[in-house]
Design a protein around this motif. Structure first.
Motif, PDB file in Angstrom:
ATOM      1  N   TRP A   1       1.270  -1.227   0.183  1.00  0.00           N
ATOM      2  CA  TRP A   1       0.404   0.118  -0.200  1.00  0.00           C
ATOM      3  C   TRP A   1       1.015   0.878  -0.339  1.00  0.00           C
ATOM      4  CZ3 TRP A   1      -4.337   2.187  -0.932  1.00  0.00           C
ATOM      5  CH2 TRP A   1      -4.984   3.082  -0.125  1.00  0.00           C
TER       6      TRP A   1
ATOM      7  N   CYS B   1       1.077   3.914  -2.751  1.00  0.00           N
ATOM      8  CA  CYS B   1      -0.248   5.058  -2.566  1.00  0.00           C
ATOM      9  C   CYS B   1       0.961   6.177  -2.505  1.00  0.00           C
ATOM     10  CB  CYS B   1      -0.144   5.049  -0.961  1.00  0.00           C
ATOM     11  SG  CYS B   1      -1.260   6.539  -0.289  1.00  0.00           S
TER      12      CYS B   1
ATOM     13  N   PHE C   1      -4.835   1.452   6.316  1.00  0.00           N
ATOM     14  CA  PHE C   1      -3.886   1.679   5.064  1.00  0.00           C
ATOM     15  C   PHE C   1      -4.377   3.619   4.904  1.00  0.00           C
ATOM     16  CE2 PHE C   1      -5.148  -2.379   3.700  1.00  0.00           C
ATOM     17  CZ  PHE C   1      -4.006  -3.140   3.887  1.00  0.00           C
TER      18      PHE C   1
ATOM     19  N   VAL D   1      -7.450  -0.922  -5.947  1.00  0.00           N
ATOM     20  CA  VAL D   1      -6.910  -2.388  -4.983  1.00  0.00           C
ATOM     21  C   VAL D   1      -7.103  -3.956  -4.686  1.00  0.00           C
ATOM     22  CG1 VAL D   1      -6.898  -3.799  -2.121  1.00  0.00           C
ATOM     23  CG2 VAL D   1      -6.709  -1.460  -2.420  1.00  0.00           C
TER      24      VAL D   1
END
Ligand SMILES: *[C@@H]1O[C@H](CO)[C@@H](O)[C@H](O)[C@H]1NC(C)=O
Ligand SMILES: *[C@@H]1O[C@H](CO)[C@@H](O)[C@H](O)[C@H]1NC(C)=O
Length: 390
Positions: free
Chosen positions: A47, A51, A77, A89
Protein backbone atom coordinates in the motif's frame (compact mmCIF):
# COMPACT_ATOMS: atom_id res chain seq x y z
CA UNK A 1 2.92 -1.28 -44.54
CA UNK A 2 -0.33 0.40 -45.48
CA UNK A 3 -1.32 3.58 -43.71
CA UNK A 4 -4.14 1.69 -42.04
CA UNK A 5 -1.85 -1.08 -40.78
CA UNK A 6 0.65 1.52 -39.58
CA UNK A 7 -1.97 3.49 -37.65
CA UNK A 8 -3.31 0.23 -36.14
CA UNK A 9 0.21 -0.66 -35.00
CA UNK A 10 0.65 2.78 -33.46
CA UNK A 11 -2.71 2.45 -31.77
CA UNK A 12 -1.77 -0.98 -30.37
CA UNK A 13 1.49 0.43 -28.98
CA UNK A 14 -0.40 3.29 -27.35
CA UNK A 15 -2.83 0.82 -25.73
CA UNK A 16 0.03 -1.39 -24.54
CA UNK A 17 1.71 1.59 -22.89
CA UNK A 18 -1.57 2.62 -21.26
CA UNK A 19 -2.10 -0.94 -20.05
CA UNK A 20 1.30 -1.05 -18.35
CA UNK A 21 -0.05 0.22 -15.06
CA UNK A 22 2.13 0.27 -12.01
CA UNK A 23 1.27 -2.82 -10.03
CA UNK A 24 2.34 -3.55 -6.46
CA UNK A 25 1.74 -7.20 -5.65
CA UNK A 26 1.59 -8.07 -1.94
CA UNK A 27 3.51 -11.32 -2.64
CA UNK A 28 6.46 -9.24 -3.87
CA UNK A 29 6.44 -7.57 -0.46
CA UNK A 30 6.53 -10.85 1.43
CA UNK A 31 2.88 -11.96 1.75
CA UNK A 32 2.51 -15.74 1.73
CA UNK A 33 -0.80 -17.42 0.97
CA UNK A 34 -1.97 -20.60 2.61
CA UNK A 35 -0.07 -20.82 5.87
CA UNK A 36 -0.66 -19.12 9.17
CA UNK A 37 1.85 -16.32 8.58
CA UNK A 38 0.53 -12.81 9.06
CA UNK A 39 0.66 -10.77 5.85
CA UNK A 40 0.00 -7.40 7.50
CA UNK A 41 3.51 -5.97 6.99
CA UNK A 42 3.53 -7.01 3.33
CA UNK A 43 0.08 -5.51 2.70
CA UNK A 44 1.10 -2.25 4.36
CA UNK A 45 4.36 -2.09 2.38
CA UNK A 46 2.53 -2.71 -0.92
CA UNK A 47 0.00 0.00 0.00
CA UNK A 48 2.76 2.46 0.95
CA UNK A 49 4.41 1.93 -2.45
CA UNK A 50 1.15 2.16 -4.43
CA UNK A 51 0.02 5.17 -2.44
CA UNK A 52 3.40 6.82 -3.06
CA UNK A 53 3.22 6.24 -6.83
CA UNK A 54 3.10 9.35 -8.99
CA UNK A 55 1.69 8.25 -12.30
CA UNK A 56 0.56 10.22 -15.29
CA UNK A 57 -2.74 11.92 -14.77
CA UNK A 58 -5.52 9.37 -14.86
CA UNK A 59 -3.37 6.27 -14.42
CA UNK A 60 -3.95 4.62 -11.09
CA UNK A 61 -1.44 2.40 -9.30
CA UNK A 62 -2.74 -1.05 -8.43
CA UNK A 63 -2.12 -2.86 -5.17
CA UNK A 64 -2.76 -6.51 -6.01
CA UNK A 65 -3.71 -9.40 -3.75
CA UNK A 66 -3.37 -12.50 -5.94
CA UNK A 67 -5.30 -15.78 -5.64
CA UNK A 68 -4.90 -17.69 -2.37
CA UNK A 69 -5.85 -17.17 1.27
CA UNK A 70 -3.94 -14.51 3.15
CA UNK A 71 -4.04 -14.08 6.92
CA UNK A 72 -4.15 -10.40 7.83
CA UNK A 73 -4.02 -9.49 11.53
CA UNK A 74 -5.25 -5.96 10.79
CA UNK A 75 -4.37 -3.17 8.41
CA UNK A 76 -4.67 0.58 8.55
CA UNK A 77 -4.25 1.88 4.99
CA UNK A 78 -3.79 5.59 5.35
CA UNK A 79 -3.72 8.32 2.74
CA UNK A 80 -3.63 10.88 1.36
CA UNK A 81 -1.84 9.25 -1.58
CA UNK A 82 0.40 11.01 -4.09
CA UNK A 83 -1.52 9.54 -7.02
CA UNK A 84 -4.29 12.11 -7.31
CA UNK A 85 -6.58 9.60 -9.04
CA UNK A 86 -6.36 7.18 -6.12
CA UNK A 87 -5.21 3.60 -5.67
CA UNK A 88 -6.90 0.48 -7.05
CA UNK A 89 -6.88 -2.45 -4.63
CA UNK A 90 -7.42 -5.50 -6.86
CA UNK A 91 -8.14 -8.69 -4.94
CA UNK A 92 -8.21 -12.08 -6.66
CA UNK A 93 -8.09 -14.22 -3.50
CA UNK A 94 -9.36 -14.21 0.06
CA UNK A 95 -8.11 -12.13 2.95
CA UNK A 96 -9.04 -13.55 6.35
CA UNK A 97 -8.94 -12.26 9.91
CA UNK A 98 -7.57 -13.95 13.03
CA UNK A 99 -10.13 -15.00 15.70
CA UNK A 100 -9.54 -11.75 17.65
CA UNK A 101 -8.53 -8.31 16.35
CA UNK A 102 -7.34 -5.67 18.85
CA UNK A 103 -9.01 -2.73 17.16
CA UNK A 104 -12.50 -1.43 16.40
CA UNK A 105 -11.94 -2.11 12.71
CA UNK A 106 -10.00 -4.81 10.87
CA UNK A 107 -9.29 -3.25 7.44
CA UNK A 108 -9.31 0.55 7.44
CA UNK A 109 -8.92 3.00 4.57
CA UNK A 110 -8.75 6.60 5.77
CA UNK A 111 -8.08 9.74 3.68
CA UNK A 112 -8.08 7.48 0.61
CA UNK A 113 -9.59 9.72 -2.09
CA UNK A 114 -10.25 7.89 -5.37
CA UNK A 115 -9.83 4.46 -3.77
CA UNK A 116 -11.25 1.57 -5.80
CA UNK A 117 -11.57 -1.91 -4.29
CA UNK A 118 -12.19 -4.62 -6.88
CA UNK A 119 -13.10 -8.26 -6.35
CA UNK A 120 -12.01 -10.76 -3.74
CA UNK A 121 -13.33 -11.95 -0.40
CA UNK A 122 -12.83 -10.37 3.02
CA UNK A 123 -13.56 -13.05 5.61
CA UNK A 124 -13.99 -11.64 9.11
CA UNK A 125 -13.93 -15.10 10.79
CA UNK A 126 -16.51 -13.97 13.33
CA UNK A 127 -17.55 -17.36 14.73
CA UNK A 128 -15.36 -17.39 17.85
CA UNK A 129 -16.43 -13.84 18.67
CA UNK A 130 -20.14 -14.62 18.26
CA UNK A 131 -19.74 -17.74 20.42
CA UNK A 132 -18.15 -15.60 23.14
CA UNK A 133 -21.05 -13.14 22.93
CA UNK A 134 -23.56 -15.98 23.19
CA UNK A 135 -22.02 -17.09 26.50
CA UNK A 136 -23.24 -14.77 29.28
CA UNK A 137 -20.41 -15.81 31.59
CA UNK A 138 -17.62 -14.59 29.35
CA UNK A 139 -16.10 -11.16 28.88
CA UNK A 140 -15.63 -10.57 25.16
CA UNK A 141 -13.53 -8.04 23.24
CA UNK A 142 -15.58 -5.44 21.34
CA UNK A 143 -16.55 -6.54 17.85
CA UNK A 144 -14.56 -5.40 14.84
CA UNK A 145 -15.86 -3.74 11.66
CA UNK A 146 -14.54 -5.65 8.65
CA UNK A 147 -14.08 -2.76 6.20
CA UNK A 148 -13.95 0.83 7.43
CA UNK A 149 -13.91 3.64 4.84
CA UNK A 150 -13.46 7.03 6.52
CA UNK A 151 -12.60 10.62 5.55
CA UNK A 152 -12.47 9.72 1.85
CA UNK A 153 -13.93 11.09 -1.39
CA UNK A 154 -14.77 9.31 -4.64
CA UNK A 155 -14.49 5.72 -3.46
CA UNK A 156 -15.83 2.69 -5.31
CA UNK A 157 -16.15 -0.85 -4.02
CA UNK A 158 -17.17 -3.39 -6.63
CA UNK A 159 -17.71 -7.15 -6.73
CA UNK A 160 -16.28 -7.72 -3.27
CA UNK A 161 -17.62 -10.47 -0.98
CA UNK A 162 -17.67 -9.81 2.78
CA UNK A 163 -18.16 -12.81 5.04
CA UNK A 164 -18.81 -13.42 8.74
CA UNK A 165 -17.79 -10.11 10.22
CA UNK A 166 -17.27 -9.85 13.98
CA UNK A 167 -19.44 -6.70 13.87
CA UNK A 168 -20.55 -4.34 11.06
CA UNK A 169 -19.34 -5.61 7.67
CA UNK A 170 -18.79 -2.27 5.95
CA UNK A 171 -18.78 1.19 7.50
CA UNK A 172 -18.86 4.37 5.39
CA UNK A 173 -18.00 7.25 7.71
CA UNK A 174 -17.34 10.96 7.12
CA UNK A 175 -16.98 10.36 3.39
CA UNK A 176 -18.56 11.64 0.19
CA UNK A 177 -19.11 10.08 -3.23
CA UNK A 178 -19.01 6.39 -2.37
CA UNK A 179 -20.35 3.72 -4.72
CA UNK A 180 -20.85 0.13 -3.61
CA UNK A 181 -21.83 -2.12 -6.49
CA UNK A 182 -22.21 -5.86 -7.06
CA UNK A 183 -21.17 -6.60 -3.50
CA UNK A 184 -22.23 -9.68 -1.54
CA UNK A 185 -22.39 -9.69 2.27
CA UNK A 186 -23.08 -12.95 4.09
CA UNK A 187 -23.25 -13.94 7.77
CA UNK A 188 -25.62 -16.20 9.74
CA UNK A 189 -29.04 -14.84 10.75
CA UNK A 190 -28.15 -15.30 14.44
CA UNK A 191 -24.78 -13.52 14.37
CA UNK A 192 -25.03 -10.42 16.63
CA UNK A 193 -24.58 -6.83 15.32
CA UNK A 194 -23.34 -7.96 11.93
CA UNK A 195 -24.96 -5.12 9.94
CA UNK A 196 -24.26 -5.20 6.22
CA UNK A 197 -23.44 -1.57 5.42
CA UNK A 198 -23.57 1.32 7.91
CA UNK A 199 -23.47 4.87 6.56
CA UNK A 200 -22.88 7.86 8.83
CA UNK A 201 -21.84 11.52 8.38
CA UNK A 202 -21.60 10.83 4.65
CA UNK A 203 -23.21 12.07 1.46
CA UNK A 204 -23.63 10.95 -2.15
CA UNK A 205 -23.54 7.27 -1.36
CA UNK A 206 -24.81 4.75 -3.93
CA UNK A 207 -25.45 1.14 -2.98
CA UNK A 208 -26.34 -0.74 -6.14
CA UNK A 209 -27.03 -4.37 -7.15
CA UNK A 210 -25.93 -5.70 -3.81
CA UNK A 211 -27.03 -8.81 -1.88
CA UNK A 212 -26.96 -8.75 1.91
CA UNK A 213 -27.98 -11.46 4.38
CA UNK A 214 -26.72 -11.08 7.96
CA UNK A 215 -27.80 -11.01 11.62
CA UNK A 216 -28.58 -7.27 11.76
CA UNK A 217 -29.60 -4.39 9.44
CA UNK A 218 -28.83 -4.94 5.75
CA UNK A 219 -28.21 -1.21 5.40
CA UNK A 220 -28.37 1.27 8.27
CA UNK A 221 -28.10 5.03 7.95
CA UNK A 222 -26.98 7.03 10.97
CA UNK A 223 -26.84 10.77 11.74
CA UNK A 224 -25.49 13.11 9.07
CA UNK A 225 -26.37 10.91 6.10
CA UNK A 226 -27.63 12.59 2.92
CA UNK A 227 -28.09 12.03 -0.80
CA UNK A 228 -28.20 8.25 -0.73
CA UNK A 229 -29.40 5.99 -3.52
CA UNK A 230 -30.01 2.32 -2.73
CA UNK A 231 -31.13 0.42 -5.82
CA UNK A 232 -31.50 -3.25 -6.71
CA UNK A 233 -30.91 -4.68 -3.28
CA UNK A 234 -31.65 -8.17 -2.04
CA UNK A 235 -31.91 -8.23 1.74
CA UNK A 236 -32.42 -11.16 4.08
CA UNK A 237 -32.02 -12.70 6.49
CA UNK A 238 -31.49 -9.65 8.68
CA UNK A 239 -33.22 -6.66 10.20
CA UNK A 240 -34.01 -4.82 6.94
CA UNK A 241 -33.16 -1.37 5.62
CA UNK A 242 -33.06 1.18 8.41
CA UNK A 243 -32.74 4.92 8.92
CA UNK A 244 -31.60 5.22 12.54
CA UNK A 245 -31.42 4.86 15.34
CA UNK A 246 -31.40 8.66 15.53
CA UNK A 247 -31.74 11.01 18.48
CA UNK A 248 -29.71 8.88 20.85
CA UNK A 249 -27.29 11.77 21.46
CA UNK A 250 -27.77 15.54 21.60
CA UNK A 251 -26.63 17.60 18.60
CA UNK A 252 -26.88 14.92 15.94
CA UNK A 253 -27.13 15.92 12.30
CA UNK A 254 -30.23 14.84 10.40
CA UNK A 255 -30.80 12.43 7.51
CA UNK A 256 -31.89 13.89 4.17
CA UNK A 257 -32.65 12.75 0.62
CA UNK A 258 -32.59 8.96 0.74
CA UNK A 259 -34.03 6.82 -2.07
CA UNK A 260 -34.52 3.08 -1.81
CA UNK A 261 -35.83 1.53 -5.02
CA UNK A 262 -36.13 -1.95 -6.49
CA UNK A 263 -35.48 -3.90 -3.32
CA UNK A 264 -36.51 -7.41 -2.35
CA UNK A 265 -36.62 -8.24 1.36
CA UNK A 266 -36.99 -11.85 2.39
CA UNK A 267 -37.80 -13.06 5.92
CA UNK A 268 -36.38 -9.96 7.56
CA UNK A 269 -37.37 -8.63 11.00
CA UNK A 270 -38.21 -5.22 9.48
CA UNK A 271 -38.63 -4.02 5.92
CA UNK A 272 -38.30 -0.25 5.56
CA UNK A 273 -37.72 1.24 8.98
CA UNK A 274 -37.15 4.68 10.47
CA UNK A 275 -36.17 4.45 14.10
CA UNK A 276 -35.55 7.19 16.67
CA UNK A 277 -34.97 7.12 20.40
CA UNK A 278 -37.88 8.19 22.58
CA UNK A 279 -35.75 11.04 23.96
CA UNK A 280 -36.06 14.82 23.55
CA UNK A 281 -32.81 15.12 21.52
CA UNK A 282 -33.47 17.07 18.33
CA UNK A 283 -32.87 15.84 14.82
CA UNK A 284 -34.61 15.31 11.51
CA UNK A 285 -35.36 12.89 8.70
CA UNK A 286 -36.68 14.39 5.47
CA UNK A 287 -36.98 13.59 1.77
CA UNK A 288 -37.16 9.81 1.84
CA UNK A 289 -38.50 7.80 -1.11
CA UNK A 290 -39.20 4.08 -0.91
CA UNK A 291 -40.37 2.62 -4.22
CA UNK A 292 -40.78 -0.73 -5.97
CA UNK A 293 -40.10 -2.89 -2.93
CA UNK A 294 -41.15 -6.54 -2.61
CA UNK A 295 -41.64 -8.03 0.85
CA UNK A 296 -41.56 -11.80 1.37
CA UNK A 297 -42.63 -12.80 4.86
CA UNK A 298 -41.26 -9.64 6.46
CA UNK A 299 -42.21 -9.13 10.13
CA UNK A 300 -42.68 -5.33 10.08
CA UNK A 301 -42.72 -4.36 6.37
CA UNK A 302 -43.25 -0.59 6.82
CA UNK A 303 -42.38 0.80 10.22
CA UNK A 304 -41.63 4.12 11.86
CA UNK A 305 -40.73 3.67 15.51
CA UNK A 306 -40.07 6.84 17.48
CA UNK A 307 -40.22 5.11 20.85
CA UNK A 308 -37.01 3.15 20.67
CA UNK A 309 -35.72 2.82 24.22
CA UNK A 310 -33.97 -0.43 24.97
CA UNK A 311 -33.80 -1.02 28.70
CA UNK A 312 -36.65 1.51 29.12
CA UNK A 313 -34.51 3.94 31.06
CA UNK A 314 -33.29 7.46 30.25
CA UNK A 315 -36.31 8.16 28.03
CA UNK A 316 -38.27 10.76 30.03
CA UNK A 317 -41.82 10.93 28.70
CA UNK A 318 -40.67 8.75 25.78
CA UNK A 319 -41.22 11.56 23.28
CA UNK A 320 -38.71 11.89 20.47
CA UNK A 321 -37.32 15.29 19.45
CA UNK A 322 -36.62 14.02 15.91
CA UNK A 323 -38.91 15.44 13.19
CA UNK A 324 -39.75 13.09 10.35
CA UNK A 325 -41.26 14.64 7.22
CA UNK A 326 -41.74 14.10 3.49
CA UNK A 327 -41.53 10.31 3.31
CA UNK A 328 -43.17 8.42 0.45
CA UNK A 329 -43.92 4.74 -0.06
CA UNK A 330 -44.83 3.77 -3.65
CA UNK A 331 -45.38 0.33 -5.18
CA UNK A 332 -44.69 -1.71 -2.09
CA UNK A 333 -46.10 -5.23 -2.27
CA UNK A 334 -45.84 -8.72 -0.86
CA UNK A 335 -46.40 -10.51 2.41
CA UNK A 336 -46.14 -9.54 6.05
CA UNK A 337 -45.31 -12.18 8.68
CA UNK A 338 -47.35 -10.26 11.30
CA UNK A 339 -50.89 -8.75 11.19
CA UNK A 340 -49.68 -5.12 11.30
CA UNK A 341 -47.96 -4.47 7.96
CA UNK A 342 -47.81 -0.67 8.21
CA UNK A 343 -46.95 1.01 11.50
CA UNK A 344 -46.31 4.72 11.92
CA UNK A 345 -45.65 5.19 15.63
CA UNK A 346 -44.52 8.84 15.62
CA UNK A 347 -43.53 11.29 18.32
CA UNK A 348 -46.24 13.06 20.35
CA UNK A 349 -44.19 16.25 20.51
CA UNK A 350 -42.95 16.06 16.88
CA UNK A 351 -45.60 14.30 14.75
CA UNK A 352 -44.70 12.82 11.36
CA UNK A 353 -45.81 15.05 8.47
CA UNK A 354 -46.00 14.76 4.70
CA UNK A 355 -46.20 10.97 4.56
CA UNK A 356 -47.51 9.55 1.28
CA UNK A 357 -48.70 6.03 0.50
CA UNK A 358 -49.35 4.97 -3.09
CA UNK A 359 -49.98 1.49 -4.49
CA UNK A 360 -49.40 -0.55 -1.39
CA UNK A 361 -50.41 -4.23 -1.50
CA UNK A 362 -49.35 -6.06 1.63
CA UNK A 363 -51.12 -9.17 2.90
CA UNK A 364 -50.89 -11.28 6.03
CA UNK A 365 -51.65 -15.00 5.67
CA UNK A 366 -53.58 -14.29 2.45
CA UNK A 367 -55.80 -11.87 4.37
CA UNK A 368 -55.94 -8.11 4.59
CA UNK A 369 -53.25 -6.80 6.91
CA UNK A 370 -53.64 -3.89 9.34
CA UNK A 371 -52.12 -0.46 9.62
CA UNK A 372 -51.54 1.55 12.76
CA UNK A 373 -50.90 5.29 13.05
CA UNK A 374 -49.98 7.42 16.02
CA UNK A 375 -49.19 11.12 15.49
CA UNK A 376 -48.78 10.66 11.72
CA UNK A 377 -50.17 12.92 9.01
CA UNK A 378 -50.18 12.52 5.25
CA UNK A 379 -52.10 11.25 2.24
CA UNK A 380 -52.80 8.10 0.27
CA UNK A 381 -53.46 7.48 -3.41
CA UNK A 382 -54.07 4.51 -5.69
CA UNK A 383 -54.62 1.08 -4.15
CA UNK A 384 -53.57 1.12 -0.52
CA UNK A 385 -53.98 -2.14 1.37
CA UNK A 386 -53.93 -2.32 4.31
CA UNK A 387 -56.14 0.77 4.26
CA UNK A 388 -54.23 3.96 5.10
CA UNK A 389 -54.50 5.27 8.63
CA UNK A 390 -52.86 8.60 7.77
C1 LIG B 1 8.09 7.50 -2.20
O1 LIG B 1 8.66 7.99 -3.38
C2 LIG B 1 9.90 8.73 -3.18
C3 LIG B 1 10.38 9.19 -4.54
O2 LIG B 1 9.35 9.66 -5.37
C4 LIG B 1 10.89 7.86 -2.50
O3 LIG B 1 12.04 8.62 -2.20
C5 LIG B 1 10.31 7.24 -1.24
O4 LIG B 1 11.25 6.31 -0.70
C6 LIG B 1 9.02 6.53 -1.53
N1 LIG B 1 8.45 5.99 -0.31
C7 LIG B 1 7.89 4.77 -0.27
C8 LIG B 1 7.29 4.38 1.05
O5 LIG B 1 7.84 4.00 -1.21
C1 LIG C 1 -30.63 13.49 -3.80
O1 LIG C 1 -29.63 12.51 -3.89
C2 LIG C 1 -29.40 12.07 -5.20
C3 LIG C 1 -28.44 10.89 -5.12
O2 LIG C 1 -27.22 11.23 -4.55
C4 LIG C 1 -28.87 13.23 -6.03
O3 LIG C 1 -28.66 12.81 -7.36
C5 LIG C 1 -29.89 14.35 -6.01
O4 LIG C 1 -29.40 15.47 -6.68
C6 LIG C 1 -30.23 14.73 -4.58
N1 LIG C 1 -31.35 15.68 -4.57
C7 LIG C 1 -31.34 16.79 -3.87
C8 LIG C 1 -32.59 17.62 -3.93
O5 LIG C 1 -30.39 17.15 -3.20
Amino acid sequence: MSTLALSLAVLAAVFAAAAAVAEYNVVDYGARPGGGADSADAFLAAWAAACNHTGRRGSRPVMRVPAGRFLLSKAYFKGPCRSAAGVVVAIDGTVFAPPAVDSTAWIMFHYADGLAIRGGTLDGQGRAHWACRADPGRKCPPGTTTLDISQSKGVSIKKVTLLDSKNVHMSIFDSTGVTVQGVRIVAPADSPNTDGIHVQLSSHVNILSTTIGTGDDCVSMGPGTSDVLIRNIKCGPGHGISIGSLGGEAGEEGVRNVTVEAAVLTGTQNGLRIKTWGKPNRGSVTGVVFSRVTMRGVHNPIVVDQNYCPGHDQCPGKSSGVRISDVSYTDIEGTSATPVAVKFDCSGSNPCTGFRLSNIRLTYEDKTAQSLCRNADGSASGVVSPRSCL
